[in-house]
Design a protein around this motif. Sequence first.
Motif, PDB file in Angstrom:
ATOM      1  N   ASN A 209       8.776 -21.068 -14.470  1.00 18.58           N
ATOM      2  CA  ASN A 209       7.439 -20.680 -14.945  1.00 18.58           C
ATOM      3  C   ASN A 209       6.922 -19.435 -14.213  1.00 18.58           C
ATOM      4  O   ASN A 209       5.821 -19.443 -13.645  1.00 18.58           O
ATOM      5  CB  ASN A 209       6.441 -21.835 -14.797  1.00 18.58           C
ATOM      6  N   ASN A 210       7.760 -18.382 -14.230  1.00 20.82           N
ATOM      7  CA  ASN A 210       7.400 -17.123 -13.569  1.00 20.82           C
ATOM      8  C   ASN A 210       7.072 -17.334 -12.087  1.00 20.82           C
ATOM      9  O   ASN A 210       6.105 -16.776 -11.555  1.00 20.82           O
ATOM     10  CB  ASN A 210       6.209 -16.468 -14.284  1.00 20.82           C
ATOM     11  N   ASP A 211       7.887 -18.162 -11.451  1.00 19.26           N
ATOM     12  CA  ASP A 211       7.804 -18.434 -10.007  1.00 19.26           C
ATOM     13  C   ASP A 211       6.557 -19.216  -9.614  1.00 19.26           C
ATOM     14  O   ASP A 211       6.223 -19.294  -8.424  1.00 19.26           O
ATOM     15  CB  ASP A 211       7.857 -17.129  -9.198  1.00 19.26           C
ATOM     16  N   GLN A 212       5.890 -19.833 -10.575  1.00 26.66           N
ATOM     17  CA  GLN A 212       4.686 -20.611 -10.255  1.00 26.66           C
ATOM     18  C   GLN A 212       5.019 -22.026  -9.810  1.00 26.66           C
ATOM     19  O   GLN A 212       4.212 -22.666  -9.125  1.00 26.66           O
ATOM     20  CB  GLN A 212       3.751 -20.667 -11.467  1.00 26.66           C
ATOM     21  N   ASP A 213       6.179 -22.520 -10.195  1.00 26.08           N
ATOM     22  CA  ASP A 213       6.569 -23.882  -9.854  1.00 26.08           C
ATOM     23  C   ASP A 213       7.959 -23.885  -9.239  1.00 26.08           C
ATOM     24  O   ASP A 213       8.807 -23.042  -9.566  1.00 26.08           O
ATOM     25  CB  ASP A 213       6.564 -24.776 -11.098  1.00 26.08           C
ATOM     26  N   MET A 214       8.193 -24.857  -8.381  1.00 32.10           N
ATOM     27  CA  MET A 214       9.483 -24.999  -7.729  1.00 32.10           C
ATOM     28  C   MET A 214      10.047 -26.379  -8.027  1.00 32.10           C
ATOM     29  O   MET A 214       9.321 -27.381  -7.966  1.00 32.10           O
ATOM     30  CB  MET A 214       9.345 -24.807  -6.211  1.00 32.10           C
ATOM     31  N   VAL A 215      11.342 -26.437  -8.348  1.00 33.61           N
ATOM     32  CA  VAL A 215      12.012 -27.707  -8.631  1.00 33.61           C
ATOM     33  C   VAL A 215      13.310 -27.759  -7.834  1.00 33.61           C
ATOM     34  O   VAL A 215      13.783 -26.752  -7.285  1.00 33.61           O
ATOM     35  CB  VAL A 215      12.298 -27.879 -10.137  1.00 33.61           C
ATOM     36  N   TYR A 216      13.906 -28.925  -7.791  1.00 34.38           N
ATOM     37  CA  TYR A 216      15.153 -29.130  -7.061  1.00 34.38           C
ATOM     38  C   TYR A 216      16.317 -28.543  -7.852  1.00 34.38           C
ATOM     39  O   TYR A 216      16.378 -28.683  -9.072  1.00 34.38           O
ATOM     40  CB  TYR A 216      15.348 -30.633  -6.838  1.00 34.38           C
ATOM     41  N   TYR A 217      17.246 -27.920  -7.142  1.00 31.34           N
ATOM     42  CA  TYR A 217      18.338 -27.219  -7.839  1.00 31.34           C
ATOM     43  C   TYR A 217      19.208 -28.168  -8.656  1.00 31.34           C
ATOM     44  O   TYR A 217      19.766 -27.778  -9.676  1.00 31.34           O
ATOM     45  CB  TYR A 217      19.193 -26.450  -6.826  1.00 31.34           C
ATOM     46  N   MET A 218      19.328 -29.412  -8.233  1.00 33.72           N
ATOM     47  CA  MET A 218      20.174 -30.357  -8.962  1.00 33.72           C
ATOM     48  C   MET A 218      19.616 -30.663 -10.349  1.00 33.72           C
ATOM     49  O   MET A 218      20.346 -31.104 -11.240  1.00 33.72           O
ATOM     50  CB  MET A 218      20.341 -31.652  -8.166  1.00 33.72           C
ATOM     51  N   ASP A 219      18.318 -30.445 -10.539  1.00 35.38           N
ATOM     52  CA  ASP A 219      17.688 -30.678 -11.841  1.00 35.38           C
ATOM     53  C   ASP A 219      17.996 -29.573 -12.841  1.00 35.38           C
ATOM     54  O   ASP A 219      17.847 -29.771 -14.051  1.00 35.38           O
ATOM     55  CB  ASP A 219      16.168 -30.786 -11.686  1.00 35.38           C
ATOM     56  N   THR A 220      18.384 -28.405 -12.344  1.00 39.38           N
ATOM     57  CA  THR A 220      18.579 -27.256 -13.236  1.00 39.38           C
ATOM     58  C   THR A 220      20.000 -26.706 -13.207  1.00 39.38           C
ATOM     59  O   THR A 220      20.322 -25.818 -13.990  1.00 39.38           O
ATOM     60  CB  THR A 220      17.619 -26.114 -12.850  1.00 39.38           C
ATOM     61  N   ASP A 221      20.822 -27.202 -12.302  1.00 38.22           N
ATOM     62  CA  ASP A 221      22.199 -26.715 -12.185  1.00 38.22           C
ATOM     63  C   ASP A 221      23.002 -27.272 -13.363  1.00 38.22           C
ATOM     64  O   ASP A 221      23.597 -28.333 -13.289  1.00 38.22           O
ATOM     65  CB  ASP A 221      22.788 -27.173 -10.845  1.00 38.22           C
ATOM     66  N   THR A 222      23.023 -26.518 -14.455  1.00 37.40           N
ATOM     67  CA  THR A 222      23.480 -27.025 -15.746  1.00 37.40           C
ATOM     68  C   THR A 222      24.869 -27.670 -15.749  1.00 37.40           C
ATOM     69  O   THR A 222      25.052 -28.701 -16.397  1.00 37.40           O
ATOM     70  CB  THR A 222      23.412 -25.906 -16.812  1.00 37.40           C
ATOM     71  N   PRO A 223      25.873 -27.129 -15.059  1.00 38.57           N
ATOM     72  CA  PRO A 223      27.183 -27.795 -15.104  1.00 38.57           C
ATOM     73  C   PRO A 223      27.193 -29.156 -14.421  1.00 38.57           C
ATOM     74  O   PRO A 223      28.125 -29.939 -14.600  1.00 38.57           O
ATOM     75  CB  PRO A 223      28.100 -26.805 -14.352  1.00 38.57           C
ATOM     76  N   ASN A 224      26.174 -29.438 -13.624  1.00 41.16           N
ATOM     77  CA  ASN A 224      26.138 -30.665 -12.848  1.00 41.16           C
ATOM     78  C   ASN A 224      25.596 -31.824 -13.684  1.00 41.16           C
ATOM     79  O   ASN A 224      24.657 -31.659 -14.465  1.00 41.16           O
ATOM     80  CB  ASN A 224      25.262 -30.457 -11.604  1.00 41.16           C
ATOM     81  N   VAL A 225      26.167 -33.010 -13.505  1.00 40.00           N
ATOM     82  CA  VAL A 225      25.737 -34.178 -14.270  1.00 40.00           C
ATOM     83  C   VAL A 225      24.294 -34.561 -13.948  1.00 40.00           C
ATOM     84  O   VAL A 225      23.642 -35.272 -14.722  1.00 40.00           O
ATOM     85  CB  VAL A 225      26.689 -35.360 -13.983  1.00 40.00           C
ATOM     86  N   THR A 226      23.762 -34.089 -12.815  1.00 40.52           N
ATOM     87  CA  THR A 226      22.380 -34.408 -12.449  1.00 40.52           C
ATOM     88  C   THR A 226      21.357 -33.570 -13.198  1.00 40.52           C
ATOM     89  O   THR A 226      20.170 -33.896 -13.193  1.00 40.52           O
ATOM     90  CB  THR A 226      22.169 -34.187 -10.942  1.00 40.52           C
ATOM     91  N   SER A 227      21.786 -32.492 -13.826  1.00 38.32           N
ATOM     92  CA  SER A 227      20.859 -31.565 -14.457  1.00 38.32           C
ATOM     93  C   SER A 227      20.265 -32.131 -15.740  1.00 38.32           C
ATOM     94  O   SER A 227      20.934 -32.824 -16.512  1.00 38.32           O
ATOM     95  CB  SER A 227      21.569 -30.247 -14.771  1.00 38.32           C
ATOM     96  N   ALA A 228      19.001 -31.797 -15.967  1.00 45.56           N
ATOM     97  CA  ALA A 228      18.345 -32.184 -17.218  1.00 45.56           C
ATOM     98  C   ALA A 228      18.797 -31.320 -18.383  1.00 45.56           C
ATOM     99  O   ALA A 228      18.408 -31.565 -19.525  1.00 45.56           O
ATOM    100  CB  ALA A 228      16.824 -32.072 -17.063  1.00 45.56           C
ATOM    101  N   PHE A 229      19.649 -30.321 -18.090  1.00 46.61           N
ATOM    102  CA  PHE A 229      20.080 -29.390 -19.128  1.00 46.61           C
ATOM    103  C   PHE A 229      21.606 -29.409 -19.328  1.00 46.61           C
ATOM    104  O   PHE A 229      22.149 -28.541 -19.991  1.00 46.61           O
ATOM    105  CB  PHE A 229      19.597 -27.979 -18.787  1.00 46.61           C
ATOM    106  N   SER A 230      22.268 -30.394 -18.745  1.00 43.95           N
ATOM    107  CA  SER A 230      23.692 -30.575 -19.012  1.00 43.95           C
ATOM    108  C   SER A 230      23.834 -31.514 -20.211  1.00 43.95           C
ATOM    109  O   SER A 230      23.053 -32.444 -20.391  1.00 43.95           O
ATOM    110  CB  SER A 230      24.419 -31.135 -17.792  1.00 43.95           C
TER     111      SER A 230
END
Length: 345
Positions: A209-230
């Motif tokens: 969100n244009n650097d307004q919010d910070m999240v954990y990398y495991m939530d966005t690391d797409t190749p990872n099974v932990t990601s919400a975008f895998s």
Amino acid sequence: MKFLKYLFLILGCIIWAISVSPPLFRLVGNWHLVHDGYQYGDLFRLSTLSEFRDPRIQCEGYTPPARVPTDKKIHLYIIGDSFTEKGRVGKKDFPVDHYTYVKWSDFLHIKTDTSELNVLLLESVERHFRQKMVSRVNVLIPDTATFETKFESPRLLGQLDDALKASFTADRLDGLLFQNDLFLTLKSWKADFNQKVFDKVSTKVTLVNNDQDMVYYMDTDTPNVTSAFSEVSNTEIDTIVMNLNQSREFADSLGFDHVILSIIPNKVSVVSPDYGHYNQLIERVYAHPKLQIPHIDVLSDFRKMGRHSYQKGDSHWTCDGQYLWLNKVNALINKLIIENGKPNS
């Protein structure tokens, strides 16, 4: 000068001993001589960006609803992760007589009291839910008494290896020496400079969100099974639901009257679901026609709350988010009490 040499030698030995000994480090922590590094949020600890320095607040203002009248005592069991761990959630937050919590990584030997209404709540954050549901729940072990056992620790030589591992020792040294306000301020200056000048932040976090919010990398690391975008296939969703139903059947055999499911959304799934192609894991599991477990759904509520649902510098919910979840859980518990121990449908 000789005195100073010995003083620094003794001080160095003490610091070394604490850094390689987890029990000593915990002892010093209990004396409040060191910080665990999470006093301003787990995401701030990873990034040290000053904008996300968010003092941790203990949520103590919640009052559970009155319990509906019943002749049976209510025993709530929770298999959960950090969202329901001790210090965040406890017996005082539920209209129940008895309360037992166990981590997913530990084991609960169990003998239920069949004269009570036994309710089992399965709570998992979204990022690790797929990993937990590759098979039915194996945390519960039928036994002649109820007691908890921790995951088996390594043998002595293994523990020594762990104590001397560079990563573990570095973490303890960091907590011992550099997690105070003075050093955190200096680290924040460096992190802010790197972000503003080089557009570089810790690889353990993701700015959205244009650097307004910070999240954990495991939530966005797409190749990872932990990601919400895998990607999650329909076949995997079917398997997850099958294992949930088998977990419920196993819980039934142990004397549980009801099983409840709660998947806590990743922070990114709430504040920035359009970061990538969202896999809709939570919605797909909850909407599955063969799911035989009632569930607690807070995803849409959290999205309405937006940034007020999660702490700015942490991957966990705010007090408002926690209270909303507790209200939903307690409403369902009271509903189950009214049903007077009928099997799950």
